[in-house]
Design an enzyme around this catalytic site. Structure first.
Site, PDB file in Angstrom:
ATOM      1  N   GLY A  99       0.820  -1.212   0.000  1.00 43.08           N
ATOM      2  CA  GLY A  99       0.000   0.000   0.000  1.00 43.08           C
ATOM      3  C   GLY A  99       0.848   1.254   0.000  1.00 43.08           C
ATOM      4  O   GLY A  99       1.935   1.287   0.579  1.00 43.08           O
ATOM      5  N   THR A 116       5.420   1.764   5.685  1.00 43.59           N
ATOM      6  CA  THR A 116       4.032   1.431   5.943  1.00 43.59           C
ATOM      7  C   THR A 116       3.422   2.474   6.861  1.00 43.59           C
ATOM      8  O   THR A 116       4.025   2.845   7.868  1.00 43.59           O
ATOM      9  CB  THR A 116       3.820   0.038   6.576  1.00 43.59           C
ATOM     10  OG1 THR A 116       2.462  -0.061   7.002  1.00 43.59           O
ATOM     11  CG2 THR A 116       4.704  -0.200   7.781  1.00 43.59           C
ATOM     12  N   VAL A 117       2.263   2.958   6.498  1.00 46.95           N
ATOM     13  CA  VAL A 117       1.553   3.888   7.385  1.00 46.95           C
ATOM     14  C   VAL A 117       1.164   3.200   8.691  1.00 46.95           C
ATOM     15  O   VAL A 117       0.988   3.850   9.711  1.00 46.95           O
ATOM     16  CB  VAL A 117       0.278   4.478   6.727  1.00 46.95           C
ATOM     17  CG1 VAL A 117       0.662   5.399   5.577  1.00 46.95           C
ATOM     18  CG2 VAL A 117      -0.676   3.393   6.266  1.00 46.95           C
ATOM     19  N   ASP A 118       1.065   1.868   8.655  1.00 46.00           N
ATOM     20  CA  ASP A 118       0.598   1.125   9.832  1.00 46.00           C
ATOM     21  C   ASP A 118       1.621   1.095  10.973  1.00 46.00           C
ATOM     22  O   ASP A 118       1.272   0.790  12.105  1.00 46.00           O
ATOM     23  CB  ASP A 118       0.248  -0.316   9.447  1.00 46.00           C
ATOM     24  CG  ASP A 118      -1.024  -0.386   8.616  1.00 46.00           C
ATOM     25  OD1 ASP A 118      -1.907   0.471   8.818  1.00 46.00           O
ATOM     26  OD2 ASP A 118      -1.124  -1.285   7.771  1.00 46.00           O
ATOM     27  N   MET A 157      -7.179   3.731   9.538  1.00 50.46           N
ATOM     28  CA  MET A 157      -6.683   2.424   9.129  1.00 50.46           C
ATOM     29  C   MET A 157      -6.002   1.764  10.323  1.00 50.46           C
ATOM     30  O   MET A 157      -5.796   2.399  11.361  1.00 50.46           O
ATOM     31  CB  MET A 157      -5.691   2.571   7.975  1.00 50.46           C
ATOM     32  CG  MET A 157      -6.343   2.969   6.662  1.00 50.46           C
ATOM     33  SD  MET A 157      -5.096   3.145   5.357  1.00 50.46           S
ATOM     34  CE  MET A 157      -6.172   3.377   3.927  1.00 50.46           C
ATOM     35  N   ARG A 162      -5.099  -2.518  10.552  1.00 48.74           N
ATOM     36  CA  ARG A 162      -5.727  -3.826  10.515  1.00 48.74           C
ATOM     37  C   ARG A 162      -5.481  -4.551  11.819  1.00 48.74           C
ATOM     38  O   ARG A 162      -6.393  -5.047  12.458  1.00 48.74           O
ATOM     39  CB  ARG A 162      -5.107  -4.616   9.363  1.00 48.74           C
ATOM     40  CG  ARG A 162      -5.912  -5.772   8.917  1.00 48.74           C
ATOM     41  CD  ARG A 162      -5.563  -6.160   7.501  1.00 48.74           C
ATOM     42  NE  ARG A 162      -4.152  -5.911   7.196  1.00 48.74           N
ATOM     43  CZ  ARG A 162      -3.696  -5.688   5.971  1.00 48.74           C
ATOM     44  NH1 ARG A 162      -4.527  -5.676   4.952  1.00 48.74           N
ATOM     45  NH2 ARG A 162      -2.417  -5.500   5.751  1.00 48.74           N
ATOM     46  N   GLU A 204      -9.887   0.563  12.188  1.00 52.99           N
ATOM     47  CA  GLU A 204     -10.710  -0.319  11.347  1.00 52.99           C
ATOM     48  C   GLU A 204     -10.663  -1.776  11.804  1.00 52.99           C
ATOM     49  O   GLU A 204     -11.581  -2.540  11.571  1.00 52.99           O
ATOM     50  CB  GLU A 204     -10.249  -0.243   9.894  1.00 52.99           C
ATOM     51  CG  GLU A 204      -8.804  -0.703   9.698  1.00 52.99           C
ATOM     52  CD  GLU A 204      -8.357  -0.759   8.234  1.00 52.99           C
ATOM     53  OE1 GLU A 204      -9.201  -0.655   7.334  1.00 52.99           O
ATOM     54  OE2 GLU A 204      -7.136  -0.905   8.014  1.00 52.99           O
ATOM     55  N   ARG A 246      -3.334   7.897   3.894  1.00 50.18           N
ATOM     56  CA  ARG A 246      -2.019   7.364   3.512  1.00 50.18           C
ATOM     57  C   ARG A 246      -1.420   8.108   2.329  1.00 50.18           C
ATOM     58  O   ARG A 246      -0.334   7.766   1.871  1.00 50.18           O
ATOM     59  CB  ARG A 246      -2.107   5.867   3.227  1.00 50.18           C
ATOM     60  CG  ARG A 246      -2.857   5.498   1.977  1.00 50.18           C
ATOM     61  CD  ARG A 246      -2.901   3.979   1.828  1.00 50.18           C
ATOM     62  NE  ARG A 246      -3.497   3.624   0.550  1.00 50.18           N
ATOM     63  CZ  ARG A 246      -3.851   2.398   0.211  1.00 50.18           C
ATOM     64  NH1 ARG A 246      -3.677   1.392   1.049  1.00 50.18           N
ATOM     65  NH2 ARG A 246      -4.369   2.145  -0.970  1.00 50.18           N
TER      66      ARG A 246
END
Lengths: 403, 403
Positions: free
Chosen positions: B11, B138-140, B184, B186, B236, B291
């Site tokens: 992503g 990664t933005v995560d 976001m 996960r 999310e 993102r």
């Protein structure tokens, strides 16, 4: 010397406080009033004498106020009904008590109606020592007479940039995919149209024209066939020929007789998936962020909003100035430039300026050059935003401060 | 002198191209390779020999590339399976054909697994002239070993600022109202937690701990009772104790075995309305914009991403450097500072770094000071973004350019 009062109403914008900052600064530069009162939560708070003193606001606070989104004085959706004499009497009682000569009301359509109603009431009752001046604001850009509305440029800048950025995002994969960007715009397509400033929009659906599902889906199919992608922008207010909103399932009412919309993006997604025009659809509803993402303020928008406040303050020195709204007029010429002018608030109240149908390209294929030329200068430039630890500085809303 | 190849996967982020710009600029500053190839659409495109020459990128393009969100080389979600020998043979065939000594792969979890797999394959087959280097993004922010991930800081900055701005927006009316911001995330709560940097969040719900509906609703009620408002942030990926996602109705699968989420915000809205904890709830799903909203890039994030690319390039001059990921290490001290270091890509691949449970305050009441101290420096500063007519400049993605 008497005093003045400034209040805000309706939905927030990124620059609504710049107009407030302009009125306050105007009185510091050229004292017309002893005290500049801020009225909390629009007419609703004024009825309850919820006033604060803004007269001596520091230069620092005035600057940060300009970059603070959403009404720092609070807002209301309270509708002053002409039939409700008690409300009118009470407002004039408050104005009398605080020796308020001029009330500035920053807002949209309904607020201009309030300015018109109060000045009409004053005239009908021979009241000459209380005057009413409207200052426009709305991200929707749907007010009559004024060339454009403070607040629109910053929302348009956020939308156009987000359109570009999400288009870059959705293109990274080779798979077949439609991206649907949903913008605000109950009756007017100005916000959705502003996405076209990014230069990447394939299809834009505005509320001014009844939605034709077949034509739209055929265009999606063509785009998918050509490049496996389709970037769609849809206004929340899009309707079918019978008046039903695309987002019908989610429509409610806000008490002003306006439908509360949302969900047009998902409605478009379902149409596309159900028809098989594309296999994958992603939706981004810009929602609240589009009217308050002040870190994307347009420099032109902030400056104009501020100067509109200055202009309204200066004009109000004229003892006959009442029932008027100060607007923005575009000066003809090669370089973008504006002048401020006044029009009767009643010319603006309860009307809607639609996006011109002749600026819409056929089959949702975008907007004409005239539209781009009109919108482009409004999103120009970025003010210096002051941050603290990575988060934008803001003025603590006056309605939140302890007495 | 041999050549190198750089590609991107997974992503997008707002700064993934800054690492690409760093690799390209690194070779201009200190030529280790004859040609710097860009591989289009990750391993998927490399299998098809989709390469472009980036060696002589201009300074101007290099600068604008850093502010261009989403993989300029395109991305893929193609998973290189260790059992698929044909894919491995084909990749080494392409590397051989273009005399590519080092392949840089910019990506997340899955990409680090690709780096590990390719270097293991080389080792197992006695291949020493092709090497593989991973660059995290990664933005995560959920990669192991590295202190944080390039891309996270800019997403966190956008989220924290949008949280503040929408909080100001929702507060203008006196009515009872809950605002739900969906981010976001996960499996990890880093993005949702970043909203707390705004200082305005009442409740934050992270995926690390099973969701307790009763406790959450009780907190909403308390907040509403206290101030008529409640600002909620929800990731999310939030799940109930039985593993069901809050957003269960909308869960799908992305082909990697990951659930495609979305809708946790609306799920929270329905919970609140159904329970009667509040009468009105507004939801903003930040979706794709979080993102890629590069006009809110964090200066620290862009700089680190760029330097990580420089560092990876420089380290690759060492003929034994393969199967490694370059990470960011925080240097102890009063002033925020980082160093770059290398770790085995296999240490990172297929793991998830969760948001520490000990950094979560009880009853969703926010995050601990340690968390804020960790996140704050990452969103610091704003780079000078270059605009044209109010829209950010960008590098036209290499995969869109005509051959």
């Amino acid at each position: 010397m008497a005093n003045c009062l400034v209040a805000q109403s309706g939905g927030p914008t990124s620059v609504i406080n710049a107009t407030l900052a302009g009125v306050v600064k105007g009185n510091q530069l050229n004292q017309v009033y002893d005290i500049v009162y801020g009225g909390l939560h629009g007419v609703e708070g004024i009825l309850q004498e919820m006033l604060v003193d803004l007269t001596h606001m520091s230069e620092e606070e005035n600057y940060v106020l300009r970059q603070t989104p959403a009404s720092a004085l609070g807002s209301c959706r309270y509708k002053l009904k002409r039939s409700n004499t008690a409300d009118f009497e009470r407002i004039f009682e408050v104005l009398e008590k605080y020796d308020i000569e001029t009330m500035f009301y920053i807002g949209g359509n309904d607020s201009m109606d309030t300015v018109a109603a109060l000045s009409e009431y004053a005239e009908a009752h021979g009241i000459t020592n209380h005057r009413f001046v409207g200052c426009p604001k709305t991200v929707d850009n749907d007010l009559m007479v004024t060339d454009h509305c403070p607040g629109y440029g910053s929302a348009a800048k956020f939308i156009a940039n987000t359109a570009l950025q999400t288009w870059l995002d959705v293109n990274v994969y080779t798979r077949e995919e439609v991206f649907v960007l949903e913008t605000m715009g109950r009756d007017a397509g100005w916000l959705a149209a502003s996405a076209c400033l990014s230069g990447i929009v394939d299809l834009v659906v505005l509320p001014e024209v009844a939605f034709n599902k077949e034509v739209f889906l055929e265009e999606v199919r063509k785009s998918i066939k050509e490049k496996n992608k389709c970037y769609v922008v849809v206004s929340e207010g899009v309707r079918y020929a019978d008046g039903t909103y695309l987002a019908a399932g989610e429509a409610k009412n806000d008490g002003f007789g306006h439908a509360v919309l949302g969900g047009a993006g998902n409605a478009v997604k379902n149409l596309i998936l159900d028809s098989g025009a594309a296999k994958r659809v992603k939706v981004q509803d810009l929602s609240t962020a589009q009217r308050c993402h002040a870190t994307d303020q347009s420099f032109v928008d902030v400056e104009e909003s501020f100067k509109l406040g200055l202009s309204a303050h200066m004009r109000s020195a004229d003892k006959g100035f009442t029932g008027m709204m100060v607007g923005v007029k575009r000066v003809e010429g090669d370089v973008y430039n504006v002048e401020y002018f006044a029009t009767k608030a009643s010319n603006v109240a309860n009307h809607v300026k639609s996006f011109p149908v002749e600026w819409m390209l056929p089959n949702y294929r975008g907007v004409a050059k005239e539209a781009l030329d009109y919108m482009r200068p409004l999103i120009e430039g970025s003010p210096v935003i002051r941050y603290k630890d990575g988060v934008q500085q803001y003025v603590v809303p006056f309605y939140m401060r302890k007495k």
